[in-house]
Design a protein around this motif. Structure first.
Motif, short mmCIF file in Angstrom:
data_model
loop_
_atom_site.label_atom_id
_atom_site.label_comp_id
_atom_site.label_asym_id
_atom_site.label_seq_id
_atom_site.Cartn_x
_atom_site.Cartn_y
_atom_site.Cartn_z
N ILE A 7 5.01 1.48 9.00
CA ILE A 7 3.96 0.43 9.43
C ILE A 7 3.25 0.57 10.16
O ILE A 7 1.38 0.53 9.67
N GLN A 8 3.40 1.75 11.19
CA GLN A 8 2.27 2.77 12.02
C GLN A 8 1.17 3.17 11.29
O GLN A 8 -0.21 2.95 11.10
N GLU A 9 1.32 3.48 9.93
CA GLU A 9 0.65 4.08 8.56
C GLU A 9 -0.32 3.17 7.85
O GLU A 9 -0.50 3.65 7.21
N ASP A 10 -0.06 1.96 8.27
CA ASP A 10 -0.51 1.04 7.75
C ASP A 10 -0.33 0.53 6.14
O ASP A 10 -0.56 0.56 5.26
N LEU A 11 0.46 1.09 5.76
CA LEU A 11 1.67 1.08 4.38
C LEU A 11 2.29 -0.36 4.24
O LEU A 11 2.78 -0.32 3.02
N GLY A 12 2.13 -0.72 5.02
CA GLY A 12 3.07 -2.44 4.62
C GLY A 12 3.92 -2.87 5.77
O GLY A 12 3.33 -2.21 7.04
#
Length: 291
Positions: A228-233
């Protein structure tokens, strides 16, 4: 067939080797091997197989009778606990099954209570998935387990409600909202976490008739948070599992509010040992204090 032989067999299975069992039981490795060989000779069947890669394996008949052997040993321990209680003190072992977020939330407090109140009682924790905990209860490998309702085939003691929340990257448009509805998540890329987290989420989407777009499924909550931190979902997760949340992730209320109910499960309350009943009593006390 002796009690010692039964104890040696169970310990060999639980530890995965004769050598480890011998250390735990304070016996020599040949003595462990001899006890199991004699048990097999007495019964006239092969109970264990040795596999170089997988260690000790139960035969089919070994698998079937292990449940009964554990039951015999449990009843013997109950006798010991009853006698000790008559003399005014508690002894014994409680084997507890728990999944990670329940372990984090409940076990440190209950272990502290038992160390202070019942120093002669030993708590042994086996951590696994919800499916593993149910399997361990069925096979009597554990005495009591933390589970998530609904569940059948066991006696249940509800202890807590765990609110589900939405985890959103702070770069996502939904991070600006105070709360997020299931409809807001229609076709959004979601990250699911195994181990009992995913089932209530899937049910939630099905009931709301909203499309669940499962982009990734992971096994550990820390992996989910990093993704989530890496903006993957985005993700829906229980609050109890969120001991710390990394920078860049917003926690939002889910609308409508949804909680999963955590309970203690035992094969049969009326057959539970004194030690297990004490565990249930103290868990209830902790729960009422928290309220």
């Amino acid at each position: 067939m002796t009690i010692t032989q039964l104890q040696v067999l169970v310990k060999a299975i639980d530890t995965g080797s004769f050598t480890k069992a011998s250390h735990v039981l304070n016996m020599t490795q040949p003595a462990v091997s001899h006890a199991i060989s004699n048990l097999e000779a007495d019964l006239g069947v092969k109970l264990l197989l040795r596999d170089r890669k997988r260690g000790l394996l139960l035969t089919d008949i070994g698998e079937r009778i292990l449940v009964h052997i554990r039951a015999v040993l449990n009843h013997i321990e109950k006798v010991e606990q009853e006698v000790a209680a008559e003399k005014g003190f508690e002894v014994g072992t409680i084997r507890i099954g728990s999944f990670p977020s329940a372990s984090t939330k409940f076990l440190p407090r209950i272990i502290k209570v038992f160390k202070q109140k019942y120093p002669s009682l030993q708590l042994i924790v086996h951590e696994g998935t919800l499916d593993e905990i149910k399997s361990w209860l069925k096979s009597k490998a554990i005495d009591i387990g933390f589970i998530v309702l609904p569940s059948t085939g066991m006696d249940i003691v509800p202890i807590a409600k765990d609110e589900m929340v939405v985890l959103v990257p702070k770069t996502h448009a939904l991070s600006e909202k105070n709360s997020i509805s299931i409809n807001d998540l229609d076709n959004e890329p979601l990250i699911l976490c195994r181990g009992g987290f995913e089932s209530p989420i899937i049910d939630m989407f099905n009931k709301a008739k909203v499309k669940l777009r499962a982009e990734f499924t992971v096994s550990h909550i820390n992996t989910l948070l990093k993704m989530i931190q890496e903006d993957l979902g985005l993700a829906i997760a229980p609050k109890f599992s969120l001991t710390s949340v990394p920078e860049g992730i917003a926690i939002k209320k889910l609308e409508p509010r949804f909680c999963r109910e955590i309970a203690l499960a035992v094969p049969a309350l009326k057959e539970a040992s004194i030690a297990v009943k004490l565990f249930i009593k103290e868990m209830r006390n902790l729960d009422s204090e928290a309220e």
